[in-house]
Structure formats: C-alpha cells, structure tokens
Scaffold this motif. Structure first.
Motif, PDB file in Angstrom:
ATOM      1  N   THR A 193      21.265 -10.872  -4.827  1.00  0.00           N
ATOM      2  CA  THR A 193      20.358 -11.895  -4.221  1.00  0.00           C
ATOM      3  C   THR A 193      20.003 -11.695  -2.770  1.00  0.00           C
ATOM      4  OG1 THR A 193      22.518 -12.979  -3.695  1.00  0.00           O
ATOM      5  CG2 THR A 193      21.503 -13.732  -5.174  1.00  0.00           C
ATOM      6  N   PRO A 194      18.716 -11.828  -2.236  1.00  0.00           N
ATOM      7  CA  PRO A 194      17.913 -12.543  -3.153  1.00  0.00           C
ATOM      8  C   PRO A 194      17.216 -11.292  -3.969  1.00  0.00           C
ATOM      9  CG  PRO A 194      16.964 -11.987  -1.019  1.00  0.00           C
ATOM     10  CD  PRO A 194      18.502 -11.558  -0.981  1.00  0.00           C
ATOM     11  N   ILE A 195      16.516 -11.581  -5.103  1.00  0.00           N
ATOM     12  CA  ILE A 195      15.920 -10.462  -5.909  1.00  0.00           C
ATOM     13  C   ILE A 195      14.630 -10.052  -5.273  1.00  0.00           C
ATOM     14  CG2 ILE A 195      14.878 -10.209  -8.292  1.00  0.00           C
ATOM     15  CD1 ILE A 195      16.834 -12.328  -9.362  1.00  0.00           C
ATOM     16  N   ILE A 196      14.499  -8.777  -5.167  1.00  0.00           N
ATOM     17  CA  ILE A 196      13.171  -8.190  -4.685  1.00  0.00           C
ATOM     18  C   ILE A 196      12.623  -7.267  -5.518  1.00  0.00           C
ATOM     19  CG2 ILE A 196      12.348  -7.186  -2.325  1.00  0.00           C
ATOM     20  CD1 ILE A 196      14.563  -8.306  -0.735  1.00  0.00           C
TER      21      ILE A 196
ATOM     22  N   PRO B 151       0.820  -1.329  -0.001  1.00  0.00           N
ATOM     23  CA  PRO B 151       0.034   0.058   0.066  1.00  0.00           C
ATOM     24  C   PRO B 151       0.894   1.310  -0.144  1.00  0.00           C
ATOM     25  CG  PRO B 151      -0.495  -1.237   1.846  1.00  0.00           C
ATOM     26  CD  PRO B 151       0.568  -2.004   1.135  1.00  0.00           C
ATOM     27  N   VAL B 152       0.165   2.421  -0.447  1.00  0.00           N
ATOM     28  CA  VAL B 152       1.131   3.663  -0.492  1.00  0.00           C
ATOM     29  C   VAL B 152       1.546   3.969   0.946  1.00  0.00           C
ATOM     30  CG1 VAL B 152       0.861   6.101  -0.895  1.00  0.00           C
ATOM     31  CG2 VAL B 152      -0.292   4.522  -2.503  1.00  0.00           C
ATOM     32  N   GLY B 153       2.685   4.276   1.178  1.00  0.00           N
ATOM     33  CA  GLY B 153       3.299   4.622   2.528  1.00  0.00           C
ATOM     34  C   GLY B 153       3.841   3.473   3.120  1.00  0.00           C
ATOM     35  N   ALA B 154       4.102   2.207   2.550  1.00  0.00           N
ATOM     36  CA  ALA B 154       4.504   1.133   3.509  1.00  0.00           C
ATOM     37  C   ALA B 154       5.998   1.356   3.203  1.00  0.00           C
ATOM     38  CB  ALA B 154       4.174  -0.200   2.780  1.00  0.00           C
ATOM     39  N   ASN B 155       6.827   0.869   4.555  1.00  0.00           N
ATOM     40  CA  ASN B 155       8.209   1.084   4.551  1.00  0.00           C
ATOM     41  C   ASN B 155       8.805  -0.148   3.846  1.00  0.00           C
ATOM     42  OD1 ASN B 155      10.865   1.441   5.220  1.00  0.00           O
ATOM     43  ND2 ASN B 155      10.410   2.093   7.355  1.00  0.00           N
ATOM     44  N   GLN B 156       9.228   0.249   2.479  1.00  0.00           N
ATOM     45  CA  GLN B 156       9.962  -0.935   1.672  1.00  0.00           C
ATOM     46  C   GLN B 156      11.599  -1.114   2.105  1.00  0.00           C
ATOM     47  OE1 GLN B 156       9.507  -0.072  -2.407  1.00  0.00           O
ATOM     48  NE2 GLN B 156       7.367   0.760  -2.298  1.00  0.00           N
ATOM     49  N   ILE B 157      12.045  -0.138   2.876  1.00  0.00           N
ATOM     50  CA  ILE B 157      13.447  -0.172   3.281  1.00  0.00           C
ATOM     51  C   ILE B 157      13.455  -1.240   4.465  1.00  0.00           C
ATOM     52  CG2 ILE B 157      15.453   0.568   4.392  1.00  0.00           C
ATOM     53  CD1 ILE B 157      14.569   3.616   3.020  1.00  0.00           C
TER      54      ILE B 157
ATOM     55  N   MET C  79      10.975  -3.487   5.187  1.00  0.00           N
ATOM     56  CA  MET C  79      10.572  -4.703   4.330  1.00  0.00           C
ATOM     57  C   MET C  79      11.813  -5.626   3.824  1.00  0.00           C
ATOM     58  SD  MET C  79       6.913  -4.342   3.050  1.00  0.00           S
ATOM     59  CE  MET C  79       5.642  -3.331   3.754  1.00  0.00           C
ATOM     60  N   ARG C  80      12.657  -4.968   3.024  1.00  0.00           N
ATOM     61  CA  ARG C  80      13.713  -5.482   2.393  1.00  0.00           C
ATOM     62  C   ARG C  80      14.834  -5.889   3.329  1.00  0.00           C
ATOM     63  NH1 ARG C  80      15.568  -4.777  -2.844  1.00  0.00           N
ATOM     64  NH2 ARG C  80      14.238  -2.983  -3.331  1.00  0.00           N
ATOM     65  N   GLN C  81      15.001  -5.433   4.241  1.00  0.00           N
ATOM     66  CA  GLN C  81      15.790  -5.884   5.427  1.00  0.00           C
ATOM     67  C   GLN C  81      15.384  -7.103   5.953  1.00  0.00           C
ATOM     68  OE1 GLN C  81      16.014  -3.458   8.907  1.00  0.00           O
ATOM     69  NE2 GLN C  81      17.162  -5.149   9.742  1.00  0.00           N
ATOM     70  N   GLN C  82      14.055  -7.047   6.175  1.00  0.00           N
ATOM     71  CA  GLN C  82      13.381  -8.318   7.019  1.00  0.00           C
ATOM     72  C   GLN C  82      13.464  -9.453   6.103  1.00  0.00           C
ATOM     73  OE1 GLN C  82      11.702  -8.430  10.314  1.00  0.00           O
ATOM     74  NE2 GLN C  82      13.271  -6.781  10.467  1.00  0.00           N
ATOM     75  N   ILE C  83      13.174  -9.277   4.625  1.00  0.00           N
ATOM     76  CA  ILE C  83      13.134 -10.167   3.664  1.00  0.00           C
ATOM     77  C   ILE C  83      14.406 -11.091   3.750  1.00  0.00           C
ATOM     78  CG2 ILE C  83      12.755 -10.879   1.452  1.00  0.00           C
ATOM     79  CD1 ILE C  83      10.545  -8.740   1.290  1.00  0.00           C
ATOM     80  N   ARG C  84      15.730 -10.141   3.635  1.00  0.00           N
ATOM     81  CA  ARG C  84      16.955 -10.600   3.463  1.00  0.00           C
ATOM     82  C   ARG C  84      17.078 -11.718   5.031  1.00  0.00           C
ATOM     83  NH1 ARG C  84      20.759  -8.503   0.294  1.00  0.00           N
ATOM     84  NH2 ARG C  84      22.307  -8.538   1.804  1.00  0.00           N
TER      85      ARG C  84
END
Ligand code: SF4
Length: 520
Positions: A122-125, A76-82, A84-89
């Motif tokens: 890696t990984p690809i996000i 959604p608009v406003g979600a913190n992608q930075i 999330m990327r770190q959590q996914i890693r």
C-alpha cells in the motif's frame, strides 16, 4: 520537479476523496430522479446527494472508507520512477495526516495499523511508459465494502437462481448479473461493475478494475461488449435491489466490460464492484516541473451540485413519521419498533467494528453497554489542534470526527447476537443487514438493527455533536471504540425484534426476479 510533484499528488488525492467526478454525479442524479422522494430508496438517495455536496463544500472524505489508493501512471521515456514512487508515498502519508484519507493500511499478521497508509503493498502504484511528453496520473479509491464483493467465476459454473453459465457471452451475462445480485448489502448500491472476460486469475482482476477508469457514459468500442453492457444495465436495474438494498429502481449505474485472451483450458470472468462513492480522478502533469496542467474526468465538465443549497442545509428529509429515541434505550422501546420505521437517535453512541467485536467476545467492555447504541463504523478522526477556532466543537482529547458512515455489518455476524445478549446492547446500527443468527438474537434479547445510509460519511459526521472519549485505541483509529454524543441521527429499522428482516425479503424477491432472467 522538486516539491511541486508532491503537492500535485496531494491535490489529486484530496479531490478524489472529496469531490465525486461529474459522470458519477450525473448517473446518481438520474437514480435520484427515478425514486419517489418519500420512499426508503428516495430518502437514502437524498441523503447520498446531500453527502456528495457536503463533502465537496468542506473538502471532507465522501465516505469514511477512503479505500485502497490505486495509482495508474503513464510516464515519458526516461522519467525517474523510483523518485516518483517515493514522492507518491509521501503524498499519501501527508493526505492521511490531513484527514483526506483514513489510515487503512493494516499489517496482515499482527493487525497493527501503520497509521499513514504506507506498508507492504500500500499504496498500489503501477507505472507504464508512453510516447507522450506529460506524466498522467490516475487514481481510484475503492473501499473495503465493495472490494469484498468482487467476484471471479471459472466457467462453466452453476450459479444460484441462474443455472449453468457456459463458456459464452451468455455465460458471461449470467456471471455479471449474479455478481450484482450477490453484492446487495455489501457494496453500497447503486454501484458500477468493471468486468474482464478472460485473462488469468491475476490479470483478469486487474483488467476488471481498469475498466472502472472508463467514464460511465462512454460506449464500448467493441459492439458485442457494448451490447452486453447495455443489456446488463437494463436487466440489473429490473432486479429491484435498489439503493442500499432497500428495494427500488436503480441497482447499477455502470457496467464496463473488457476482454483479454485466455488459456484454452481457462475461462475466467472477473468482476470488480464499485459503490456509488465511485472516487476516481486524474491529472496531467508537466514532466519537467510536476505542476498540474489539466484534470482528467472533470476538466470539460466541472462538478454540478446534486441538490439546491437549501435542501442540503435542511438536513434529513423528514416526513413527520420519524420516531425519536434517546440513549440509553429500554427493551420496551425497541420491541415497539418494526421494520420500515425511521428512527432519529440522540444521546451516546459507541462505535465498534471487527476488532472491537472480537475483543468483546473475550473481555469485558471498557464501558457500560446496557441500553446502548452500537454503531458499526470506522470513522475518520483527527486531532483538532490545527484549527482550535473550528465551529465544530471538539471533544475529549481534541478529537474531531470528519467522516462517519456505517461499515458492512455482516462481518460481525459470528459475534453480534452474543454481544447483544451478554452486555444488553439495544440498538445496532450498520449497513447491509445481518444474518439469521443476529435476527434470532434480536428477538431473544429485545434489540433492533438499524440501517444507516452507507457511504454518507459527511452527512452522519454532522449528526455527531462531540467526541466524549475513546477506548481500545491500541486497535488504531478506525477500529477503536469511540464514545460519541449524537443528535437526531437518522436510520431505518431493517431488522426488528419480531423476526422480520427487510434484507431477507429483498434478497428473496430479487432472487426470484434473477431466476426469471436465467433463460436469457
Ligand atoms: S460507500 Fe459503502 S461500499 Fe463504498 S467505500 Fe463507502 S462504505 Fe464502502
């Protein structure tokens, strides 16, 4: 979202790696029903079906090559992608630690494996915003064997057996058939293709891979592409490449085509090949808590077992004609084998893939390879400290193999004949077959090539009684030389010591059929 988001992603990775989605299971069930059980194709598909059920039951990787984790995310608009990327890693590293992903991220300059699937690229996000309130995360795990068979054509082009492919849907048809034919022996068939017509070289490949997020049973909204998808499915399955390239009725379980606009001067057709171990799932997450609200691809149709439990428990489907061999193996034993024989190997087996083969060309082997069985395999191996009471015996150093299917053998073609000759290797096991140099080497030195069923990582892990040791660990887990004690490891002779190759025969036969399709 705290740690719930991370836990949800670990759950998504685990399920994707271990539980094949319902649409792929359904397509594989149709393929299984299309082959006679006692044929090579039928036996291979029965092993694959057993493997699918075993992986789900033990939550182990379906295939030992857990691929390049690729996440497609809508936020959604406003979600913190930075964040999330770190959590996914972190989730990827955790899933690797748990043995759900094999360490697959290698420094391209030094060859060093990072050990946790993290590294540049890696990984690809990929993130995209949408108007929805939830976070949607889709994941695909696509292994190296099938990634290496991706193809991109710049039209017009001249294609083997098919002639000229023009800038038209007829030209696109030829490219896709050509890509499926070329994939034999590399990506484990039956597979599926995602295709992009147009775009530039980069966007074309990306859009082709995105087509693999469609379900295998959907219908293309563009009637022209829907018709092309249907005709490719029919024609590709007449090529008789068959499961694992053993010849048979099913070579393709899906064809999904998209289109992008292109520059007037360019006309690319990009093909992303995925194997039968088509691992793709997704989740809808609560954007506030990170908790899983629903699953994509499996929510309305939970996984159905491929086989009856007693068939899975029975293991390899025997015909009574199997030949048992105990390593070390003699020259006389291998010279008595011929293409088509099914062999059950027991005793000691050594793994070796790219790094080991390159090493053996310059250094003496760390073990005596005389009479040995060399398995092209990069297993998933975990330290068993966390489950000392596991029913599966651990070996030297507390190592336990949790997934151990074959890797693509043709990569070792430049080295194999020399290694067989120099060190007295008698049996090479892998998948997809090898080329003329190895075929001649088998004949000269008295050795044989066996094809194991690609991707059947759980099935083969159950043939390993214990890990007896490991050498060359500096190459990383998948590339090290593992010393395994195996029992009744089944594989089929596809290249013998008399100059015969099933792979050569199937390629020739399917090439002739492809030629007949050239006119459209
Ligand atoms: S099934 Fe075969 S092609 Fe697919 S990831 Fe596994 S080894 Fe690679």
């Amino acid at each position: 979202m705290s740690t719930t988001f991370l836990d949800s992603i670990v759950e998504l990775i685990t399920k994707t790696s271990t539980d094949l989605p319902p649409d792929v299971r359904a397509a594989m069930a149709v393929a299984l029903a299309a082959e006679e059980p006692a044929t090579r194709a039928g036996q291979a598909l029965t092993i694959i079906a057993q493997n699918i059920d075993q992986a789900e039951a033990c939550e182990g990787p379906i295939c030992q090559d857990t691929g390049m984790p690729t996440f497609e995310i809508h936020v959604p608009v406003g979600a913190n992608q930075i964040w999330m990327r770190q959590q996914i890693r972190e989730a990827v590293a955790e899933a690797t630690r748990r043995g759900k992903l094999r360490p697959n991220s290698v420094d391209s300059i030094t060859g060093e494996n990072s050990g946790n699937n993290l590294g540049p690229g890696t990984p690809i996000i990929h993130f995209d915003q949408w108007e929805g309130d939830d976070v949607e995360v889709k994941l695909i795990l696509k292994g190296g064997g099938c990634e290496n068979t991706n193809a991109q054509y710049a039209l017009p082009a001249e294609l083997d057996h098919l002639g000229r492919a023009d800038r038209s849907l007829e030209g696109v048809r030829k490219c896709i058939l050509h890509a499926v034919w070329k994939a034999q022996g590399k990506g484990c068939s039956p597979g599926a293709v995602g295709v992009c017509v147009g775009g530039d070289r980069t966007s074309g490949y990306l859009h082709a891979k995105e087509q693999l997020f469609r379900t295998l049973d959907d219908t293309n909204p563009d009637p022209r592409l829907a018709q092309l998808e249907a005709s490719i499915m029919a024609e590709a399955n007449r090529l008789t490449v068959g499961p694992m390239g053993f010849s048979g009725n099913t070579s393709l379980i899906g064809c999904k085509i998209g289109a992008l606009n292109r520059l007037p001067a360019s006309f690319f057709v990009s093909v992303a090949y995925d194997c039968w171990a088509f691992r793709r799932l997704g989740v809808r997450l609560d954007a506030r808590t990170g908790a899983i609200k629903s699953w994509l691809y499996r929510e309305d149709a939970p996984s159905k077992p491929m086989l009856a439990p007693e068939v899975v428990a029975a293991g390899f489907p025997r015909t009574g004609r199997e030949i048992s061999l105990e390593a070390p193996i003699t020259e006389d034993q291998v010279r008595s084998l011929k293409v088509g024989d099914v062999v059950l190997i027991s005793g000691r087996m050594f793994t070796g893939r790219d790094a080991v083969h390159a090493h053996l060309m310059k250094h003496d082997p760390p073990v005596d390879l005389d009479g040995s069985v060399l398995y092209h395999c990069g297993p998933v191996v975990v330290k068993d400290e966390e489950s000392p009471g596991s029913p599966k015996p651990t070996g030297e150093g507390g190592w336990r193999v949790t997934a151990a299917g074959p890797t693509t053998s043709i990569r070792e073609e430049p080295y194999q004949a020399e290694i067989i000759k120099r060190y007295g290797v008698r049996v090479v096991i892998g998948k997809g077959g090898m080329g003329p140099k190895t075929l001649a080497g088998l004949q000269d030195s008295g050795a044989v090539y066996l094809n194991a069923v690609g991707g059947a990582a759980q099935f083969y892990a159950r043939c390993i009684e214990r890990v007896e040791g490991v050498s060359l660990m500096e190459f990383g887990t998948p590339e090290a030389m593992w010393h395994l004690q195996v029992r009744d490891f089944p594989a089929i002779v596809t290249m013998d010591a008399h100059g015969n190759s099933l792979h050569k025969d199937v390629e020739l036969q399917s090439g002739q059929l492809l030629e007949a399709m050239g006119g459209g």
